[in-house]
Design an enzyme around this catalytic site. Structure first.
Site, PDB file in Angstrom:
ATOM      1  N   GLY A  10       0.865  -1.180   0.000  1.00  0.00           N
ATOM      2  CA  GLY A  10       0.000   0.000   0.000  1.00  0.00           C
ATOM      3  C   GLY A  10       0.899   1.226   0.000  1.00  0.00           C
ATOM      4  O   GLY A  10       1.431   1.615   1.037  1.00  0.00           O
ATOM      5  N   HIS A  13      -0.955   7.386   0.764  1.00  0.00           N
ATOM      6  CA  HIS A  13      -0.454   8.451   1.632  1.00  0.00           C
ATOM      7  C   HIS A  13       0.349   7.904   2.804  1.00  0.00           C
ATOM      8  O   HIS A  13       1.464   8.349   3.071  1.00  0.00           O
ATOM      9  CB  HIS A  13      -1.631   9.282   2.165  1.00  0.00           C
ATOM     10  CG  HIS A  13      -2.227  10.172   1.124  1.00  0.00           C
ATOM     11  ND1 HIS A  13      -3.347   9.848   0.414  1.00  0.00           N
ATOM     12  CD2 HIS A  13      -1.841  11.391   0.692  1.00  0.00           C
ATOM     13  CE1 HIS A  13      -3.616  10.824  -0.431  1.00  0.00           C
ATOM     14  NE2 HIS A  13      -2.731  11.777  -0.282  1.00  0.00           N
ATOM     15  N   VAL A  14      -0.245   6.936   3.527  1.00  0.00           N
ATOM     16  CA  VAL A  14       0.416   6.422   4.733  1.00  0.00           C
ATOM     17  C   VAL A  14       1.658   5.618   4.366  1.00  0.00           C
ATOM     18  O   VAL A  14       2.748   5.830   4.914  1.00  0.00           O
ATOM     19  CB  VAL A  14      -0.582   5.555   5.552  1.00  0.00           C
ATOM     20  CG1 VAL A  14       0.127   4.858   6.695  1.00  0.00           C
ATOM     21  CG2 VAL A  14      -1.724   6.416   6.081  1.00  0.00           C
ATOM     22  N   GLY A  15       1.501   4.691   3.429  1.00  0.00           N
ATOM     23  CA  GLY A  15       2.613   3.801   3.076  1.00  0.00           C
ATOM     24  C   GLY A  15       3.815   4.547   2.533  1.00  0.00           C
ATOM     25  O   GLY A  15       4.967   4.277   2.924  1.00  0.00           O
ATOM     26  N   ASP A  34       2.330  -1.794  -4.466  1.00  0.00           N
ATOM     27  CA  ASP A  34       0.947  -1.329  -4.623  1.00  0.00           C
ATOM     28  C   ASP A  34       0.365  -1.959  -5.876  1.00  0.00           C
ATOM     29  O   ASP A  34       1.102  -2.329  -6.800  1.00  0.00           O
ATOM     30  CB  ASP A  34       0.889   0.206  -4.725  1.00  0.00           C
ATOM     31  CG  ASP A  34      -0.467   0.768  -4.350  1.00  0.00           C
ATOM     32  OD1 ASP A  34      -0.589   1.355  -3.248  1.00  0.00           O
ATOM     33  OD2 ASP A  34      -1.427   0.618  -5.151  1.00  0.00           O
ATOM     34  N   ARG A  83     -10.832   6.612   5.498  1.00  0.00           N
ATOM     35  CA  ARG A  83     -12.120   7.269   5.789  1.00  0.00           C
ATOM     36  C   ARG A  83     -12.311   8.554   5.008  1.00  0.00           C
ATOM     37  O   ARG A  83     -11.354   9.270   4.735  1.00  0.00           O
ATOM     38  CB  ARG A  83     -12.175   7.645   7.273  1.00  0.00           C
ATOM     39  CG  ARG A  83     -12.659   6.565   8.147  1.00  0.00           C
ATOM     40  CD  ARG A  83     -13.064   7.107   9.496  1.00  0.00           C
ATOM     41  NE  ARG A  83     -11.974   7.630  10.301  1.00  0.00           N
ATOM     42  CZ  ARG A  83     -12.165   8.302  11.431  1.00  0.00           C
ATOM     43  NH1 ARG A  83     -13.386   8.552  11.853  1.00  0.00           N
ATOM     44  NH2 ARG A  83     -11.146   8.730  12.129  1.00  0.00           N
ATOM     45  N   ASN A  96     -11.953  -3.543   3.206  1.00  0.00           N
ATOM     46  CA  ASN A  96     -10.572  -3.704   3.666  1.00  0.00           C
ATOM     47  C   ASN A  96     -10.258  -5.135   4.110  1.00  0.00           C
ATOM     48  O   ASN A  96      -9.135  -5.603   3.961  1.00  0.00           O
ATOM     49  CB  ASN A  96     -10.259  -2.685   4.766  1.00  0.00           C
ATOM     50  CG  ASN A  96     -10.039  -1.293   4.184  1.00  0.00           C
ATOM     51  OD1 ASN A  96      -9.975  -1.147   2.962  1.00  0.00           O
ATOM     52  ND2 ASN A  96      -9.910  -0.293   5.027  1.00  0.00           N
ATOM     53  N   ASN A 121      -7.402   0.205   8.488  1.00  0.00           N
ATOM     54  CA  ASN A 121      -8.559   0.317   9.385  1.00  0.00           C
ATOM     55  C   ASN A 121      -9.752  -0.509   8.931  1.00  0.00           C
ATOM     56  O   ASN A 121      -9.851  -0.799   7.742  1.00  0.00           O
ATOM     57  CB  ASN A 121      -8.993   1.804   9.463  1.00  0.00           C
ATOM     58  CG  ASN A 121      -8.186   2.563  10.494  1.00  0.00           C
ATOM     59  OD1 ASN A 121      -7.903   2.073  11.570  1.00  0.00           O
ATOM     60  ND2 ASN A 121      -7.807   3.797  10.138  1.00  0.00           N
ATOM     61  N   HIS A 176      -8.821   1.331  18.325  1.00  0.00           N
ATOM     62  CA  HIS A 176      -8.577   2.556  17.558  1.00  0.00           C
ATOM     63  C   HIS A 176      -9.916   3.053  17.008  1.00  0.00           C
ATOM     64  O   HIS A 176     -10.226   2.931  15.820  1.00  0.00           O
ATOM     65  CB  HIS A 176      -7.599   2.232  16.426  1.00  0.00           C
ATOM     66  CG  HIS A 176      -7.141   3.441  15.673  1.00  0.00           C
ATOM     67  ND1 HIS A 176      -6.645   4.555  16.273  1.00  0.00           N
ATOM     68  CD2 HIS A 176      -7.080   3.684  14.337  1.00  0.00           C
ATOM     69  CE1 HIS A 176      -6.308   5.440  15.349  1.00  0.00           C
ATOM     70  NE2 HIS A 176      -6.571   4.937  14.163  1.00  0.00           N
TER      71      HIS A 176
HETATM   72  P1  NAD Z   1      -4.571   5.735   0.369  1.00  0.00           P
HETATM   73  O1  NAD Z   1      -5.858   5.580  -0.375  1.00  0.00           O
HETATM   74  O2  NAD Z   1      -3.758   6.944   0.164  1.00  0.00           O
HETATM   75  O3  NAD Z   1      -3.636   4.470   0.040  1.00  0.00           O
HETATM   76  C1  NAD Z   1      -4.088   3.164   0.045  1.00  0.00           C
HETATM   77  C2  NAD Z   1      -3.301   2.417  -1.013  1.00  0.00           C
HETATM   78  O4  NAD Z   1      -3.587   1.002  -0.918  1.00  0.00           O
HETATM   79  C3  NAD Z   1      -3.635   2.835  -2.444  1.00  0.00           C
HETATM   80  O5  NAD Z   1      -2.472   3.288  -3.111  1.00  0.00           O
HETATM   81  C4  NAD Z   1      -4.183   1.557  -3.082  1.00  0.00           C
HETATM   82  O6  NAD Z   1      -3.848   1.434  -4.451  1.00  0.00           O
HETATM   83  C5  NAD Z   1      -3.481   0.504  -2.236  1.00  0.00           C
HETATM   84  N1  NAD Z   1      -4.076  -0.825  -2.319  1.00  0.00           N
HETATM   85  C6  NAD Z   1      -5.392  -1.167  -2.299  1.00  0.00           C
HETATM   86  N2  NAD Z   1      -5.500  -2.512  -2.392  1.00  0.00           N
HETATM   87  C7  NAD Z   1      -4.259  -3.022  -2.449  1.00  0.00           C
HETATM   88  C8  NAD Z   1      -3.717  -4.331  -2.529  1.00  0.00           C
HETATM   89  N3  NAD Z   1      -4.512  -5.405  -2.579  1.00  0.00           N
HETATM   90  N4  NAD Z   1      -2.370  -4.481  -2.573  1.00  0.00           N
HETATM   91  C9  NAD Z   1      -1.563  -3.402  -2.530  1.00  0.00           C
HETATM   92  N5  NAD Z   1      -2.007  -2.132  -2.443  1.00  0.00           N
HETATM   93  C10 NAD Z   1      -3.341  -1.951  -2.402  1.00  0.00           C
HETATM   94  O7  NAD Z   1      -4.947   5.532   1.912  1.00  0.00           O
HETATM   95  P2  NAD Z   1      -4.016   5.920   3.157  1.00  0.00           P
HETATM   96  O8  NAD Z   1      -4.377   7.272   3.612  1.00  0.00           O
HETATM   97  O9  NAD Z   1      -2.610   5.593   2.813  1.00  0.00           O
HETATM   98  O10 NAD Z   1      -4.574   4.888   4.245  1.00  0.00           O
HETATM   99  C11 NAD Z   1      -4.295   3.502   4.123  1.00  0.00           C
HETATM  100  C12 NAD Z   1      -4.996   2.728   5.243  1.00  0.00           C
HETATM  101  O11 NAD Z   1      -4.412   3.085   6.507  1.00  0.00           O
HETATM  102  C13 NAD Z   1      -6.497   3.041   5.385  1.00  0.00           C
HETATM  103  O12 NAD Z   1      -7.216   1.850   5.671  1.00  0.00           O
HETATM  104  C14 NAD Z   1      -6.546   3.991   6.562  1.00  0.00           C
HETATM  105  O13 NAD Z   1      -7.799   3.985   7.206  1.00  0.00           O
HETATM  106  C15 NAD Z   1      -5.451   3.397   7.417  1.00  0.00           C
HETATM  107  N6  NAD Z   1      -4.915   4.278   8.476  1.00  0.00           N
HETATM  108  C16 NAD Z   1      -4.695   3.703   9.684  1.00  0.00           C
HETATM  109  C17 NAD Z   1      -4.161   4.459  10.713  1.00  0.00           C
HETATM  110  C18 NAD Z   1      -3.904   3.815  12.045  1.00  0.00           C
HETATM  111  O14 NAD Z   1      -3.655   4.520  13.027  1.00  0.00           O
HETATM  112  N7  NAD Z   1      -3.915   2.507  12.140  1.00  0.00           N
HETATM  113  C19 NAD Z   1      -3.857   5.811  10.502  1.00  0.00           C
HETATM  114  C20 NAD Z   1      -4.086   6.361   9.243  1.00  0.00           C
HETATM  115  C21 NAD Z   1      -4.607   5.573   8.226  1.00  0.00           C
END
Ligand code: NAD
Length: 309
Positions: A10, A13-15, A34, A83, A96, A121, A176
């Site tokens: 992934g 943004h986060v990854g 990704d 979200r 998810n 999440n 969380h």
């Molecule tokens: P984002 O949409 O920017 O990125 C998600 C990425 O996942 C996308 O690039 C998408 O192409 C990729 N993806 C989807 N399915 C996939 C798969 N099967 N294999 C590989 N990649 C795949 O979202 P984000 O802002 O990076 O958030 C990612 C996740 O992290 C969300 O579920 C978000 O809710 C969660 N999050 C958790 C916390 C926490 O404290 N645990 C904090 C922030 C975000």
């Protein structure tokens, strides 16, 4: 000595921000994976171009081929939907869980020796799903959330008191979600409990803001959720694992027996090292804290029951 390898599934943004922090701190070499072709390679190249300016030698690669997970010491799962305004983290569950299922099967096949950190999440439920689907021992799977919720609380306390964030220590346990449990008795400034520094009203307001901090950001961003602080917390936990630091950080960990629980992933203080969750530290909770923690566990269990694979 060869650097260790962290893969991040992934590259959103986060990854991708986690990749930047991890490489910048030279915690490990990073492979970003990704499903969107080209995007992880592009982001990896962009980070690589920052390396000479910032002076880090950690290597960052990008791929859409899961075979590139091979040889990872740690795999971080940050794939999935985030979200949008009006959504709870629980609303993300079906989509998810499907993503987690696919990703976990690739990890188990391509990099069976890796520790796994889940970020997707709704966090506590997705860690549970990853554990069930992977068959890995529970101590090798950990969820990132308590580090973030505690960091938010630390930031708010420092803002309120006008003190350095470095001197503020905090502990948020539970799931969380809005039912998370910020512990004022375990929140200190240079060892001084905040109950001696702030009024009850101000503490209550800070605790409430902490619980809703993720939603506050979603409301402001409108198109997604937080990523700078979440990715910093991922790097903090990754460093504890890769460098075997034995940090004590609240993380979603499998509690069976601990805290009187019967097998549930929930945020608790954990000693984090090269073997993953090396210990779960049981802290004393008063009646009010225990009630809030039990309420949070019930909310997680309800969501876990709704998991369909
Ligand atoms: P984002 O949409 O920017 O990125 C998600 C990425 O996942 C996308 O690039 C998408 O192409 C990729 N993806 C989807 N399915 C996939 C798969 N099967 N294999 C590989 N990649 C795949 O979202 P984000 O802002 O990076 O958030 C990612 C996740 O992290 C969300 O579920 C978000 O809710 C969660 N999050 C958790 C916390 C926490 O404290 N645990 C904090 C922030 C975000």
């Amino acid at each position: 000595m060869a650097r260790k390898k962290i893969s991040i599934v992934g590259a959103g943004h986060v990854g991708s921000h986690a990749a930047l922090w991890i490489a910048h701190k030279e915690i490990a070499d990073v492979t970003l994976i990704d499903v969107i072709e080209g995007m992880p390679e592009g982001k990896a190249l962009d980070i690589t171009h920052a390396a000479p300016v910032e002076g880090f030698d950690a290597k960052v690669a990008g791929s859409s081929d899961y075979r590139d997970l091979a040889g990872s010491d740690l795999v971080i799962i940050a794939a999935g939907l985030a979200r949008k305004p009006g959504m709870t983290r629980g609303d993300l569950i079906d989509k998810n869980a499907g993503i987690i299922k696919g990703v976990v099967s690739e990890i188990v096949e391509k990099s069976p020796q890796a520790l796994v950190m889940v970020v997707t999440n709704p966090l506590d439920v997705m860690v549970h799903a990853a554990w069930k689907l992977s068959g890995l021992p529970p101590e090798r799977i950990v969820g990132m959330a308590g580090a973030l919720d505690s960091a938010r609380l630390r930031a708010f306390v420092a803002m309120e008191l006008g003190v350095s964030v470095e001197d503020v220590s905090a502990m948020v346990i539970g799931g969380h979600a809005d039912e998370m449990v910020p512990l004022k008795r375990y929140t200190t400034v240079a060892g001084i409990p905040i109950t001696q520094l702030l009024s009850k009203e101000r503490i209550d307001a800070i605790m409430e803001r902490t619980k809703k901090a993720g939603g506050e950001i979603v409301g402001l961003l409108k198109t997604g959720s937080a990523y700078y602080a979440p990715s910093a917390c991922i790097a903090e936990m990754a460093e504890a694992i890769i460098k075997d630091k034995k940090r004590v950080i609240p993380c979603a960990a499998y509690c069976k027996g601990k805290y009187g629980l019967d097998g549930v992933f929930v945020g608790v203080p954990v000693r984090l090292g090269e073997d993953g969750v090396e210990d779960i530290i049981e802290i004393e909770l008063n009646t009010e804290e225990k009630k809030a923690f039990d309420n949070s566990v019930s909310a997680i269990k309800k969501l876990v029951e709704g998991l369909r694979f």
